[in-house]
Design a protein around this motif. Sequence first.
Motif, PDB file in Angstrom:
ATOM      1  N   ALA A  86       0.833  -1.207   0.000  1.00  9.83           N
ATOM      2  CA  ALA A  86       0.000   0.000   0.000  1.00  9.83           C
ATOM      3  C   ALA A  86       0.861   1.248   0.000  1.00  9.83           C
ATOM      4  CB  ALA A  86      -0.925  -0.001   1.215  1.00  9.83           C
ATOM      5  N   ASP A  87       1.984   1.206   0.741  1.00 11.30           N
ATOM      6  CA  ASP A  87       2.908   2.336   0.748  1.00 11.30           C
ATOM      7  C   ASP A  87       3.529   2.526  -0.633  1.00 11.30           C
ATOM      8  OD1 ASP A  87       2.563   2.875   3.485  1.00 11.30           O
ATOM      9  OD2 ASP A  87       3.987   1.311   4.011  1.00 11.30           O
ATOM     10  N   TYR A  88       3.866   1.424  -1.285  1.00 10.27           N
ATOM     11  CA  TYR A  88       4.471   1.512  -2.613  1.00 10.27           C
ATOM     12  C   TYR A  88       3.522   2.184  -3.599  1.00 10.27           C
ATOM     13  CZ  TYR A  88       8.211  -1.692  -1.170  1.00 10.27           C
ATOM     14  OH  TYR A  88       9.297  -2.275  -0.555  1.00 10.27           O
ATOM     15  N   GLU A  89       2.248   1.890  -3.484  1.00 10.95           N
ATOM     16  CA  GLU A  89       1.268   2.512  -4.380  1.00 10.95           C
ATOM     17  C   GLU A  89       1.220   4.027  -4.145  1.00 10.95           C
ATOM     18  OE1 GLU A  89      -3.501   2.210  -5.478  1.00 10.95           O
ATOM     19  OE2 GLU A  89      -2.532   0.617  -4.310  1.00 10.95           O
ATOM     20  N   THR A  90       1.211   4.427  -2.886  1.00 11.87           N
ATOM     21  CA  THR A  90       1.214   5.855  -2.563  1.00 11.87           C
ATOM     22  C   THR A  90       2.513   6.512  -3.017  1.00 11.87           C
ATOM     23  OG1 THR A  90      -0.172   5.425  -0.628  1.00 11.87           O
ATOM     24  CG2 THR A  90       0.958   7.532  -0.701  1.00 11.87           C
ATOM     25  N   TRP A  91       3.619   5.813  -2.808  1.00  8.81           N
ATOM     26  CA  TRP A  91       4.923   6.330  -3.225  1.00  8.81           C
ATOM     27  C   TRP A  91       4.950   6.542  -4.735  1.00  8.81           C
ATOM     28  CZ3 TRP A  91      10.016   3.764  -1.026  1.00  8.81           C
ATOM     29  CH2 TRP A  91      11.108   4.609  -1.286  1.00  8.81           C
ATOM     30  N   THR A  92       4.439   5.572  -5.476  1.00  8.09           N
ATOM     31  CA  THR A  92       4.388   5.694  -6.935  1.00  8.09           C
ATOM     32  C   THR A  92       3.540   6.895  -7.352  1.00  8.09           C
ATOM     33  OG1 THR A  92       4.646   3.294  -7.194  1.00  8.09           O
ATOM     34  CG2 THR A  92       3.744   4.514  -9.070  1.00  8.09           C
ATOM     35  N   GLU A  93       2.413   7.086  -6.680  1.00  8.83           N
ATOM     36  CA  GLU A  93       1.562   8.234  -6.991  1.00  8.83           C
ATOM     37  C   GLU A  93       2.290   9.545  -6.714  1.00  8.83           C
ATOM     38  OE1 GLU A  93      -1.849   7.571  -4.598  1.00  8.83           O
ATOM     39  OE2 GLU A  93      -2.740   6.075  -5.951  1.00  8.83           O
ATOM     40  N   ASP A  94       3.036   9.603  -5.613  1.00  9.55           N
ATOM     41  CA  ASP A  94       3.785  10.814  -5.294  1.00  9.55           C
ATOM     42  C   ASP A  94       4.877  11.084  -6.323  1.00  9.55           C
ATOM     43  OD1 ASP A  94       2.274  11.473  -3.120  1.00  9.55           O
ATOM     44  OD2 ASP A  94       3.716  10.787  -1.607  1.00  9.55           O
ATOM     45  N   ILE A  95       5.496  10.022  -6.828  1.00 10.50           N
ATOM     46  CA  ILE A  95       6.503  10.188  -7.879  1.00 10.50           C
ATOM     47  C   ILE A  95       5.858  10.776  -9.131  1.00 10.50           C
ATOM     48  CG2 ILE A  95       7.908   8.875  -9.533  1.00 10.50           C
ATOM     49  CD1 ILE A  95       8.778   7.089  -7.211  1.00 10.50           C
ATOM     50  N   GLU A  96       4.694  10.264  -9.503  1.00  6.93           N
ATOM     51  CA  GLU A  96       3.997  10.783 -10.685  1.00  6.93           C
ATOM     52  C   GLU A  96       3.612  12.243 -10.488  1.00  6.93           C
ATOM     53  OE1 GLU A  96       0.808   8.040 -11.017  1.00  6.93           O
ATOM     54  OE2 GLU A  96       2.022   6.445 -11.939  1.00  6.93           O
ATOM     55  N   ARG A  97       3.177  12.591  -9.279  1.00  5.35           N
ATOM     56  CA  ARG A  97       2.832  13.987  -8.995  1.00  5.35           C
ATOM     57  C   ARG A  97       4.076  14.865  -9.044  1.00  5.35           C
ATOM     58  NH1 ARG A  97       0.089  13.597  -3.352  1.00  5.35           N
ATOM     59  NH2 ARG A  97      -0.514  15.766  -3.673  1.00  5.35           N
ATOM     60  N   ALA A  98       5.192  14.346  -8.555  1.00  5.27           N
ATOM     61  CA  ALA A  98       6.441  15.116  -8.569  1.00  5.27           C
ATOM     62  C   ALA A  98       6.902  15.391  -9.997  1.00  5.27           C
ATOM     63  CB  ALA A  98       7.534  14.382  -7.788  1.00  5.27           C
ATOM     64  N   VAL A  99       6.709  14.419 -10.892  1.00  2.00           N
ATOM     65  CA  VAL A  99       7.071  14.618 -12.307  1.00  2.00           C
ATOM     66  C   VAL A  99       6.317  15.813 -12.876  1.00  2.00           C
ATOM     67  CG1 VAL A  99       6.897  13.626 -14.622  1.00  2.00           C
ATOM     68  CG2 VAL A  99       7.709  12.221 -12.732  1.00  2.00           C
ATOM     69  N   VAL A 100       5.023  15.867 -12.595  1.00  2.00           N
ATOM     70  CA  VAL A 100       4.209  16.982 -13.081  1.00  2.00           C
ATOM     71  C   VAL A 100       4.672  18.296 -12.461  1.00  2.00           C
ATOM     72  CG1 VAL A 100       1.885  17.948 -13.159  1.00  2.00           C
ATOM     73  CG2 VAL A 100       2.221  15.499 -13.518  1.00  2.00           C
ATOM     74  N   CYS A 101       4.920  18.293 -11.166  1.00  2.00           N
ATOM     75  CA  CYS A 101       5.360  19.522 -10.479  1.00  2.00           C
ATOM     76  C   CYS A 101       6.680  20.038 -11.050  1.00  2.00           C
ATOM     77  CB  CYS A 101       5.511  19.272  -8.981  1.00  2.00           C
ATOM     78  SG  CYS A 101       3.951  19.055  -8.114  1.00  2.00           S
ATOM     79  N   ILE A 102       7.620  19.137 -11.290  1.00  2.00           N
ATOM     80  CA  ILE A 102       8.918  19.556 -11.843  1.00  2.00           C
ATOM     81  C   ILE A 102       8.742  20.115 -13.248  1.00  2.00           C
ATOM     82  CG2 ILE A 102      11.181  18.720 -12.596  1.00  2.00           C
ATOM     83  CD1 ILE A 102      11.071  16.748 -10.225  1.00  2.00           C
ATOM     84  N   SER A 103       7.849  19.516 -14.036  1.00  2.00           N
ATOM     85  CA  SER A 103       7.622  20.019 -15.396  1.00  2.00           C
ATOM     86  C   SER A 103       7.029  21.418 -15.380  1.00  2.00           C
ATOM     87  CB  SER A 103       6.704  19.066 -16.163  1.00  2.00           C
ATOM     88  OG  SER A 103       5.368  19.132 -15.680  1.00  2.00           O
ATOM     89  N   ARG A 104       6.333  21.747 -14.286  1.00  2.00           N
ATOM     90  CA  ARG A 104       5.739  23.076 -14.145  1.00  2.00           C
ATOM     91  C   ARG A 104       6.593  24.008 -13.297  1.00  2.00           C
ATOM     92  NH1 ARG A 104      -0.409  20.947 -12.664  1.00  2.00           N
ATOM     93  NH2 ARG A 104      -0.942  20.172 -14.755  1.00  2.00           N
ATOM     94  N   GLN A 105       7.763  23.508 -12.880  1.00  2.00           N
ATOM     95  CA  GLN A 105       8.694  24.261 -12.033  1.00  2.00           C
ATOM     96  C   GLN A 105       8.090  24.620 -10.670  1.00  2.00           C
ATOM     97  OE1 GLN A 105       8.884  25.110 -15.733  1.00  2.00           O
ATOM     98  NE2 GLN A 105      10.135  23.320 -15.307  1.00  2.00           N
ATOM     99  N   ASP A 106       7.218  23.758 -10.174  1.00  2.00           N
ATOM    100  CA  ASP A 106       6.717  23.905  -8.806  1.00  2.00           C
ATOM    101  C   ASP A 106       7.663  23.121  -7.904  1.00  2.00           C
ATOM    102  OD1 ASP A 106       5.393  24.132  -6.440  1.00  2.00           O
ATOM    103  OD2 ASP A 106       3.492  23.279  -7.137  1.00  2.00           O
ATOM    104  N   PHE A 107       8.857  23.683  -7.696  1.00  2.00           N
ATOM    105  CA  PHE A 107       9.916  22.977  -6.993  1.00  2.00           C
ATOM    106  C   PHE A 107       9.613  22.723  -5.513  1.00  2.00           C
ATOM    107  CE2 PHE A 107      12.581  25.169 -10.387  1.00  2.00           C
ATOM    108  CZ  PHE A 107      12.556  24.058 -11.227  1.00  2.00           C
TER     109      PHE A 107
END
Length: 347
Positions: A86-107
């Motif tokens: 369950a943690d891995y699923e949440t971790w994966t979701e956070d990674i996907e969200r981080a990809v979007v944030c970095i692409s938008r420069q929301d560091f």
Amino acid sequence: MVSVQQWTGREASALRAALRMSTRAFAEHLGVALRTVAKWESLGAETQPRPDTQAILDTALARADSAAQARFEAVLFPERKSARPADYETWTEDIERAVVCISRQDFPFASTLLNRWLSSRTPQQLDDKGLYLYGRSLVLLGDLQRDQGAILGPLSARHSYLSARGMFTELDIPRRVAQIELSLAVVQEMAGELESSARHYELLAQDERLSPRDRARARLWVGTALSKGGDNAYAASAMTVATRAFEDLGEPEDWSVAHQKLALAHRAAGDLKQALHCIGIARTTGTVDSPMQRVRLDTAYGHILLSDPATRNDGLSVLDQAAQVARQYGLSHQLRSIEGIRKGQQG
């Protein structure tokens, strides 16, 4: 699954507890005497089962379901805080969200998403799936640090990339290792190590571990490094090859970025007409409207306009706009590049 190199009474008792069996049921499950199980319980780590019984215990652990194996690990290593599925699923979701944030420069938010895992886990606590997610998080942290201009030192993109490369090497995922090597070459270029980065790009442009798109990007970046070093003719040739590859691969955004890079190579060679032609293509065909890309495109356009006395004022205006966006999003490397262009023009 956690493995046991040498069974003692301690590990055997932990397996009994994980299987939720009484001593009698556990003895019957293994096919050993009840007094043998009682001996494991009483002596713990001070007694070791016979070799044939070691093999029996190996088999019992391997055949246990995932829940029992997780309980076995928890009983045996209570200090560990290994992530569960369950943690891995949440971790994966956070990674996907981080990809979007970095692409938008929301560091700031990207950093929060990544560090909530990197700071609460250590590689020693994780299985292969956890190590993979940890390595991906480190790569994204490196991307974030690189975009912010933190390329050298202990809290830098280079440090994060090197740590991630070690993990993916251990996991034997060559494609990820090669992608990190490509990112490390970018860091070299940003640090001014132009000859070294160009050599690394050349090697990676032919590296079968990389996808055709990544190999084309490496070829493009050969040109950027050479152009910065003054070898504009070969740089333009390398970039043209990469541009054709992006067209063949159906990668419109990379194709647009390649024209931006080509424009700067032509500007450096003194061909302002061709430079304006290429930057015009880049400005009209780009599909990603991130702050980083806007700054890069405006910086390139302003640099070209600044090179012609007739459009110098327009160039300064475009660079001012790019600098404003760079400051707003914390793009310090891009801001330094803009300041360097201005100083070079004044000199």
